[in-house]
Scaffold this motif. Structure first.
Motif, PDB file in Angstrom:
ATOM      1  N   ASP A 161      39.100  -4.991 -16.866  1.00 50.75           N
ATOM      2  CA  ASP A 161      40.536  -4.758 -17.033  1.00 50.75           C
ATOM      3  C   ASP A 161      40.820  -3.296 -17.329  1.00 50.75           C
ATOM      4  N   LYS A 162      40.032  -2.733 -18.224  1.00 48.78           N
ATOM      5  CA  LYS A 162      40.282  -1.390 -18.747  1.00 48.78           C
ATOM      6  C   LYS A 162      39.945  -0.296 -17.726  1.00 48.78           C
ATOM      7  N   LEU A 163      38.821  -0.450 -17.042  1.00 51.08           N
ATOM      8  CA  LEU A 163      38.360   0.590 -16.119  1.00 51.08           C
ATOM      9  C   LEU A 163      38.832   0.361 -14.683  1.00 51.08           C
ATOM     10  N   GLY A 164      39.232  -0.870 -14.381  1.00 47.98           N
ATOM     11  CA  GLY A 164      39.778  -1.158 -13.061  1.00 47.98           C
ATOM     12  C   GLY A 164      38.747  -1.681 -12.083  1.00 47.98           C
ATOM     13  N   LEU A 165      38.423  -2.965 -12.179  1.00 45.18           N
ATOM     14  CA  LEU A 165      37.477  -3.592 -11.261  1.00 45.18           C
ATOM     15  C   LEU A 165      37.937  -5.020 -11.012  1.00 45.18           C
TER      16      LEU A 165
END
Length: 602
Positions: free
Chosen positions: A371-375
């Motif tokens: 969620d945080k890093l974008g995957l």
């Protein structure tokens, strides 16, 4: 073994990744991971001898690492059906997480494989079945007053040869073979204590509706409240308030809708939406009666239409990699919280925008970093290896629990309840198995209508939203011909697929996107592994580079594929078809792999 209470940072989107339940956080918790007393119970005498009442186990184990792993300090991979754990925690430790009078004390387990019973101070507090899903017990009334130390005891049953258990890639043989690997028994995700008021938030489900300019949260309480519970929900982004709502709860489950006017700006709303390229997270704080929790969400939508995968209503090409979520020193348990962050980051560094976590419900802390890093993540179930009424019940039970657990993670964009007909091996001819596959799809859509569902990833699909094909052909030219255009794929659908299996058993897939969801699997045995295994093999780094380059060039050139999933991210024991070694070091330079898989010079 004194453990200091952990303070959970606010806002939730800025946490450090150690909190075990990142989307429902309270201000403090007592981490119970670390050294526990431990023993095997191969003769199954512990219940009869009342080991829970005064445990005196001779060995110690590092929780949450399974006893089969070296990280646990045990490292015994043989067959052991019954395990016992015990640990003390002090009254002063417990007082450190309590903030008010009358609070209840909960003990949480992230995952225990497979069937567990828990005692506190000699009192049985509960049982749980399911090796991959979380559970908790209210232990308040079991805590003996005036004790300076309290004892928690856990008994676990995990029959290594019970193939009706959802077990995924855990081998039923004593030694790993082909694509299966060492087992993960017992406690393998975090254990922690927290204090809550008598009426508390048990789960949160976030759902966004961009056209309606609203964010809805389903608040589930531990019980129907005796009195009306005032609830305030506040959403913020980068410190600015996006919306706020007040509601008065009278039921155990209630939807609270928050208007987000910023979504109504047709030119500016995209500055709020979540994607791998812009992983924007909205923070949320909820005051539900006397309970205060922090959470986060991502504003995004996912769907399929016109042969494409849609993210936020726009076609999005999925570049995915198969992730086993297995470490040689700790098996299905991550060796550290930071290892989960690294797994997400290295996947992005390699040029992928998605991961298919294979045959495993991954630790929620991994999903936090996605969620945080974008995957993007495809949520896939661990399979049973047989089809019986018991295996069906167990599969459905765990699947419903994980859809409940992971519903609110913006990174999860697709559900995969079955893979390659594992557990439904005769689905082509057995209508019961087809009914089961369709039931899983429909149950998933009922609980979560916001995500597409792949009914049986690979082949023999029933009522699927995505045509998901597994094809380990080693000749890149043949791959190029098979996926040149929709006509070529339709020819396969009308006949027999690449694995000698029928691709679609029934259901309208005329507008479904086509994805190559397993391919490659090229073994490059960079470490001279014993019994190295792969679908095809490369003998050198140069050959590995050449074969990857030619294969991915054909995949990128396809006029029909809406995405792909390469097998696989890392070597896993004898499986040497990873892009990374088992220690996560790359077999080729990162920039080389990134260029190959992204399809562009970067």
């Amino acid at each position: 073994m004194l453990a200091l209470p952990h303070t959970n940072p606010l806002p939730a989107s800025q946490q450090d990744g150690t909190y075990p339940r990142p989307q429902l956080a309270r201000t403090s918790f007592l981490d119970l991971t670390g050294r526990w007393d431990f023993t095997f119970d191969d003769e199954n005498v512990g219940l009869r001898e009342r080991w829970w009442s005064a445990p005196s186990f001779a060995r110690t184990i590092e929780v949450p690492f399974p006893p089969e792993s070296t990280a646990s300090g045990i490292g015994e991979t043989g067959f052991h059906d019954v395990l016992w754990y015990s640990r003390t925690f002090s009254q002063s430790e417990l007082d450190g997480v309590r903030t008010g009078a009358g609070e209840r004390v909960l003990v949480h387990f992230g995952a225990v494989d497979y069937r567990s019973t828990v005692w506190v101070d000699g009192h049985r507090v509960g049982d749980h079945e399911g090796g991959h899903t979380p559970f908790f017990f209210d232990i308040t009334d079991a805590l003996t007053p005036d004790r300076s130390d309290h004892m928690i005891v856990v008994r676990v049953e995990d029959d290594p040869q019970d193939v009706a258990q959802p077990r995924g890639k855990q081998d039923w043989r004593e030694e790993p073979h082909v694509v299966w690997y060492h087992r993960t028994s017992g406690i393998w995700q975090p254990v922690w204590l927290e204090a809550v008021p008598s009426t508390f938030v048990q789960t949160l489900h976030w759902c966004t509706d961009i056209p309606a300019q609203t964010v809805a949260v389903r608040v589930s309480l531990n019980a129907r409240p005796r009195d009306t519970v005032k609830t305030i929900v506040r959403l913020t982004y980068e410190g600015s308030v996006l919306g706020e709502a007040t509601a008065y709860l009278t039921e155990r489950e209630t939807d609270v809708r928050v208007s987000v006017p910023a979504l109504g700006n047709g030119q500016a709303y995209e500055e709020l939406i979540w994607s791998p390229e812009h992983p924007r997270l909205v923070d949320a704080e909820l005051q539900v009666g006397d309970d205060t929790v922090s959470s986060y969400l991502g504003i995004r939508s996912t769907a399929v239409a016109h042969g494409t995968f849609l993210l936020n209503d726009r076609p999005y090409y999925v570049r995915s990699v198969l992730s086993q979520g297995y470490w040689p020193e700790s098996h299905l348990a991550a060796p550290s919280a930071d290892a989960l962050r690294h797994e997400v980051q290295v996947t992005k560094d390699l040029g992928f925008n998605a991961a298919r976590v294979h045959q495993k419900f991954e630790d929620p802390r991994f999903l936090y970093w996605a969620d945080k890093l974008g995957l993007l993540v495809w949520g896939e179930a661990p399979a049973t290896f047989t089809f019986t009424p018991v295996s069906v019940q167990r599969t459905i039970h765990e699947w419903l629990e994980v859809v409940e657990r992971d519903f609110s993670h913006p990174s999860i964009v697709t559900w995969v309840p079955l893979n390659e007909s594992w557990g439904v091996q005769h689905i082509q001819h057995d209508e019961r198995m087809q009914h089961f596959a369709r039931t899983l799809v429909e149950l998933t859509r009922t609980l979560d209508p916001t995500r597409p569902v792949v009914s049986n990833d690979g082949w023999e699909q029933v009522d699927t939203d995505i045509i998901a094909i597994h094809d380990y052909e080693g000749d890149s030219e043949i791959v190029g011909q098979r996926y040149a255009d929709r006509d070529a794929v339709d020819t396969m659908i009308a006949s027999i697929g690449p694995a000698g299996r029928q691709l679609i058993l029934n259901g309208d897939v005329s507008s479904a996107p086509v994805m190559l969801t397993e391919f490659g699997g090229i073994s490059y045995d960079a470490d001279n592994v014993t019994d190295a295994w792969g679908y095809t093999a490369a003998g050198s780094a140069d050959e590995f580079t050449q074969r990857l380059t030619s294969l991915l060039a054909e995949v990128h050139a396809s006029q029909v594929l809406a995405g792909f999933c390469y097998t696989q991210l890392t070597d896993t024991l004898q499986e040497t078809n990873g892009l990374l070694r088992s220690d996560r070091s790359p077999k080729l330079p990162i920039h080389t792999l990134r260029k190959i898989f992204s399809g562009a010079d970067e």
